[in-house]
Structure formats: C-alpha cells, structure tokens
Design a protein around this motif. Structure first.
Motif, PDB file in Angstrom:
ATOM      1  N   UNK A 185       0.863  -1.177   0.000  1.00  0.00           N
ATOM      2  CA  UNK A 185       0.000   0.000   0.000  1.00  0.00           C
ATOM      3  C   UNK A 185       0.900   1.229   0.000  1.00  0.00           C
ATOM      4  N   UNK A 186       0.635   2.168  -0.898  1.00  0.00           N
ATOM      5  CA  UNK A 186       1.412   3.407  -0.971  1.00  0.00           C
ATOM      6  C   UNK A 186       0.700   4.518  -0.205  1.00  0.00           C
ATOM      7  N   UNK A 204      11.493  -3.737  12.634  1.00  0.00           N
ATOM      8  CA  UNK A 204      12.131  -4.818  13.371  1.00  0.00           C
ATOM      9  C   UNK A 204      11.245  -6.032  13.528  1.00  0.00           C
ATOM     10  N   UNK A 205       9.964  -5.904  13.166  1.00  0.00           N
ATOM     11  CA  UNK A 205       9.053  -7.056  13.189  1.00  0.00           C
ATOM     12  C   UNK A 205       9.253  -7.829  11.894  1.00  0.00           C
ATOM     13  N   UNK A 206       9.593  -9.090  11.996  1.00  0.00           N
ATOM     14  CA  UNK A 206       9.904  -9.903  10.827  1.00  0.00           C
ATOM     15  C   UNK A 206       8.757  -9.896   9.827  1.00  0.00           C
ATOM     16  N   UNK A 207       9.097  -9.672   8.566  1.00  0.00           N
ATOM     17  CA  UNK A 207       8.176  -9.752   7.429  1.00  0.00           C
ATOM     18  C   UNK A 207       7.281  -8.524   7.256  1.00  0.00           C
ATOM     19  N   UNK A 208       7.509  -7.459   8.044  1.00  0.00           N
ATOM     20  CA  UNK A 208       6.798  -6.199   7.847  1.00  0.00           C
ATOM     21  C   UNK A 208       7.790  -5.137   7.371  1.00  0.00           C
ATOM     22  N   UNK A 209       7.357  -4.319   6.418  1.00  0.00           N
ATOM     23  CA  UNK A 209       8.242  -3.302   5.849  1.00  0.00           C
ATOM     24  C   UNK A 209       7.484  -1.988   5.691  1.00  0.00           C
ATOM     25  N   UNK A 210       8.072  -0.913   6.203  1.00  0.00           N
ATOM     26  CA  UNK A 210       7.601   0.434   5.898  1.00  0.00           C
ATOM     27  C   UNK A 210       8.822   1.251   5.484  1.00  0.00           C
ATOM     28  N   UNK A 211       8.796   1.772   4.269  1.00  0.00           N
ATOM     29  CA  UNK A 211       9.878   2.626   3.763  1.00  0.00           C
ATOM     30  C   UNK A 211       9.323   4.025   3.551  1.00  0.00           C
ATOM     31  N   UNK A 212      10.057   5.045   4.007  1.00  0.00           N
ATOM     32  CA  UNK A 212       9.577   6.425   3.918  1.00  0.00           C
ATOM     33  C   UNK A 212      10.650   7.341   3.340  1.00  0.00           C
ATOM     34  N   UNK A 213      10.230   8.525   2.950  1.00  0.00           N
ATOM     35  CA  UNK A 213      11.178   9.606   2.725  1.00  0.00           C
ATOM     36  C   UNK A 213      11.678  10.087   4.084  1.00  0.00           C
ATOM     37  N   UNK A 214      12.700  10.916   4.087  1.00  0.00           N
ATOM     38  CA  UNK A 214      13.209  11.445   5.348  1.00  0.00           C
ATOM     39  C   UNK A 214      12.181  12.362   6.004  1.00  0.00           C
ATOM     40  N   UNK A 232      10.788  15.591   8.133  1.00  0.00           N
ATOM     41  CA  UNK A 232      11.026  17.046   8.034  1.00  0.00           C
ATOM     42  C   UNK A 232      11.387  17.497   6.624  1.00  0.00           C
ATOM     43  N   UNK A 233      10.788  16.827   5.648  1.00  0.00           N
ATOM     44  CA  UNK A 233      10.987  17.207   4.248  1.00  0.00           C
ATOM     45  C   UNK A 233       9.683  17.765   3.688  1.00  0.00           C
ATOM     46  N   UNK A 234       9.777  18.850   2.934  1.00  0.00           N
ATOM     47  CA  UNK A 234       8.605  19.390   2.265  1.00  0.00           C
ATOM     48  C   UNK A 234       8.208  18.470   1.119  1.00  0.00           C
ATOM     49  N   UNK A 235       6.895  18.196   1.016  1.00  0.00           N
ATOM     50  CA  UNK A 235       6.388  17.327  -0.036  1.00  0.00           C
ATOM     51  C   UNK A 235       5.206  18.009  -0.721  1.00  0.00           C
ATOM     52  N   UNK A 236       4.913  17.550  -1.926  1.00  0.00           N
ATOM     53  CA  UNK A 236       3.832  18.104  -2.721  1.00  0.00           C
ATOM     54  C   UNK A 236       2.611  17.184  -2.679  1.00  0.00           C
ATOM     55  N   UNK A 237       1.452  17.752  -2.911  1.00  0.00           N
ATOM     56  CA  UNK A 237       0.227  16.966  -2.978  1.00  0.00           C
ATOM     57  C   UNK A 237       0.368  15.881  -4.040  1.00  0.00           C
ATOM     58  N   UNK A 238      -0.005  14.656  -3.681  1.00  0.00           N
ATOM     59  CA  UNK A 238       0.079  13.540  -4.607  1.00  0.00           C
ATOM     60  C   UNK A 238       1.410  12.823  -4.608  1.00  0.00           C
ATOM     61  N   UNK A 239       2.408  13.377  -3.931  1.00  0.00           N
ATOM     62  CA  UNK A 239       3.734  12.756  -3.895  1.00  0.00           C
ATOM     63  C   UNK A 239       3.738  11.555  -2.965  1.00  0.00           C
ATOM     64  N   UNK A 240       4.321  10.455  -3.407  1.00  0.00           N
ATOM     65  CA  UNK A 240       4.439   9.297  -2.528  1.00  0.00           C
ATOM     66  C   UNK A 240       5.456   9.589  -1.436  1.00  0.00           C
ATOM     67  N   UNK A 241       5.083   9.327  -0.193  1.00  0.00           N
ATOM     68  CA  UNK A 241       5.969   9.587   0.933  1.00  0.00           C
ATOM     69  C   UNK A 241       6.355   8.314   1.666  1.00  0.00           C
ATOM     70  N   UNK A 242       5.606   7.220   1.432  1.00  0.00           N
ATOM     71  CA  UNK A 242       5.916   5.970   2.124  1.00  0.00           C
ATOM     72  C   UNK A 242       5.269   4.806   1.385  1.00  0.00           C
ATOM     73  N   UNK A 243       5.803   3.633   1.636  1.00  0.00           N
ATOM     74  CA  UNK A 243       5.218   2.391   1.126  1.00  0.00           C
ATOM     75  C   UNK A 243       5.209   1.362   2.235  1.00  0.00           C
TER      76      UNK A 243
END
Length: 342
Positions: free
Chosen positions: A91-92, A113-123, A125-136
């Motif tokens: 899920x994005x 740290x929980x096995x088999x779970x993944x959340x990847x994000x941008x850093x 305190x970063x400015x982002x734009x509407x519609x921009x993916x920030x995490x998966x």
C-alpha cells in the motif's frame, strides 16, 4: 495453501506467480500471486499447462498479504495522507496536500524490526507536494500471522500514526535588519528580497521590514514593536557574528526573549539564533542566508510554519546531515542536507 484443480479454483486467491513464455518474444507473469481466479481465467491457465494451482486457504490467526498491508498502512498513517488500494501486499501513502512530512523514526524502526513487515519512507522534516508518494507499506509473504500486524498497530496507536503531512500556517512575519551601514544608506539592503521570496514560497508574507543601527536598545525596541503589531514571527538579519559590534543577539535577548540556542551545527548557517518571546518565534539569520541558495533557514522555517516549537536538541540533531556540499546545481531537498539522524 492448498492444491486445487483449475476448474474448481474460481473465486480463490492464487498463492504464486504463474509465468507465460512466448519463445523468442517474452517471458513474464501471466497471473501474479494474490490474483483472484475468475471463470475466464480457467482456459488461459489450462493453456499454460496448469491443471492444478495453489490457492490461499483461510486459517485462523493468519491474514492475506493485501489485508495485512492495508491494516499496516492504516495504522501507520496519521493526518494529511491518502492510501492506495492494496496490491501484491503493498500500500502506498501519498500526501493529500503540500506540507511537511513528519516521521516518528523510533517507531518506524520498531515496526521494521518485526519480521516480514516493511515500511519505507522519505526522510522526516521534508517538504512534499500533494500527490507525492511519501511511504510504502509492504508485507513480505502471501500470508502472515495476524499477531505481527497487531503488534505494529499497538506501536502506532500511542501516537495516532507514525507518518503524517502537516500543513504549513500562513503567517505574517516581521523583519528587523540591523547594521549602521544599511540604516544610514551607505549600502543597499540585500536581505529583504531574499526573505520575502522565501516566505512567499511557503504561502506566508513579509508584513514589515524595519531598519535599525547597531544599537542594542533599538534592536530590542524593533522586535517588541513588531510583536505589538501582531506579527506571528520575527526574523532578524545582520549583526549575527561574534564581532564586538555585532549586537543583534544581545538585542534579541534585551527584548525579553528566551534564547533557545545561539549557534547550530549546520554549514552554511552556523551563526543562527533561535529564541521565543511570549511564544512568538524569533529567528536570528546568519549572513549566508543572503547569498547561499540553501541554508539552515530552509531547514528550520517549514517546521516553525507548521507550528513546531523547536528545542535546542532539535537543532543539535541537524548536525548529522548538516553539511551542504554547495553543489554547482542545487537539488535540495533531493540530497543529504538536513537529513538528520534520530
């Protein structure tokens, strides 16, 4: 999972990719894991030589990857985010509007740290734009123990989501420009246009610029008068170094402000001051803001505009990632600058 005849698999969830090979042309998935078998899929599967396939078998305490990924994303998501439909266990998260991305890094690490779970994000305190993916958010296996998702939900529940996008407030700022050489017209002020432009980039405005000589009481008076006029933020330029005739920090203190920090581990921008006067932030800006494209001002201003009350420790953290490389073509924020650690 269980093995079933293709003809009996309609409505069931495929547990594995099924590859289609066209000799000399292509090789790729005809059906991906997680696909729900439809009646029209049956002849296609038979043509691929699949008389039997493996499908997901509902088990107590186990979740399908899509259901698990959606629960994980909903738990992690705070305000200001939109969630995509789950696909292949992913899920994005995208920004619902322009704003400042906030990530609770400690909680993020606990979940990863929980096995088999993944959340990847941008850093954070970063400015982002509407519609921009920030995490998966992703679940690794096709099926996963529900208890792992429950643990992730528990981690997120204490802070109502670990990822959010905060909207910046539109503020009126006052600018105090010090320096006798500018006050008496010997040189032209170069700070004002830069400050005005930076504020407008974030939807805020410069209410008034006041020029004062190198005089502690006049600096203090200018700060107090701007506050009395109802500005939300005071910025000061000039006189921020440690030379004996640079009196701006003393003037800010004489106005009655609480000095949080004078000096920050950021280059360019080390001679930065952060103070508060009855809750109103005062930013003492170093000379580099006048000529460098990206400085500590670009790191601190968005956080102030979204209502954060910064501490000395917040500035201390900027040291990790606080060295700008002064690239010939500036790509900020698509670089390391300001990407502090925990």
């Amino acid at each position: 999972m269980k093995k079933v005849k293709v003809e009996e698999a309609v409505g069931m969830i495929l547990c594995h990719d099924i590859t289609r090979i066209v000799p000399g042309e292509s090789k790729g998935p005809a059906f991906r894991k997680g696909h729900i078998i439809r009646q029209e899929d049956v002849p296609k599967l038979l043509d691929l030589g699949k008389a039997h396939i493996y499908v997901w078998e509902n088990q107590e305490g186990m979740l399908h990857e899509n259901d698990a990924a959606l629960r994980l994303a909903k738990a992690a998501a705070g305000s200001g985010l939109n969630l995509s439909e789950p696909k292949e266990g992913k899920v994005n998260l995208t920004a619902a509007a322009d704003g400042l991305l906030k990530v609770d890094v400690n909680s993020l690490e606990l979940i990863n740290g929980i096995d088999q779970l993944i959340i990847a994000t941008l850093h954070t305190n970063r400015m982002v734009k509407a519609g921009q993916q920030v995490a998966g958010c992703r679940v690794v296996p096709l099926v996963i123990a529900e208890e792992k998702i429950v643990e992730a939900e528990r981690i997120c529940s204490s802070i109502q989501g670990i990822i959010s996008v905060k909207t910046l407030h539109k503020v009126r700022a006052g600018l105090v420009t010090t320096g006798s050489e500018v006050y008496y017209g010997r040189i032209k002020d170069a700070f004002g246009p830069v400050i005005k432009s930076k504020l407008e980039q974030f939807g805020s405005s410069l209410h008034k610029q006041v020029f004062v000589p190198d005089d502690v009481e006049k600096i203090a008076q200018a700060v107090r008068e701007l506050k009395a006029e109802g500005v939300d933020l005071v910025l000061t330029t000039g006189g921020m170094s440690v030379d004996p005739d640079d009196l701006t920090p003393t003037g800010i203190k004489s106005a009655g402000a609480e000095i949080i920090a004078y000096g920050a581990p950021v280059l360019p921008g080390s001679m930065f001051m952060l103070a508060y006067l009855d809750g109103m932030p005062i930013l003492g800006l170093p000379g580099c803001v006048m000529y460098a494209k990206t400085t500590i001002f670009d790191l601190v201003l968005p956080r102030v505009l979204c209502g954060e009350k910064l501490s000395r420790q917040d500035l201390v953290k900027l040291g990790h990632g606080g060295l700008c490389l002064n690239c010939e073509v500036c790509t900020f924020p698509h670089c390391h600058f300001g990407k502090e650690g925990k």
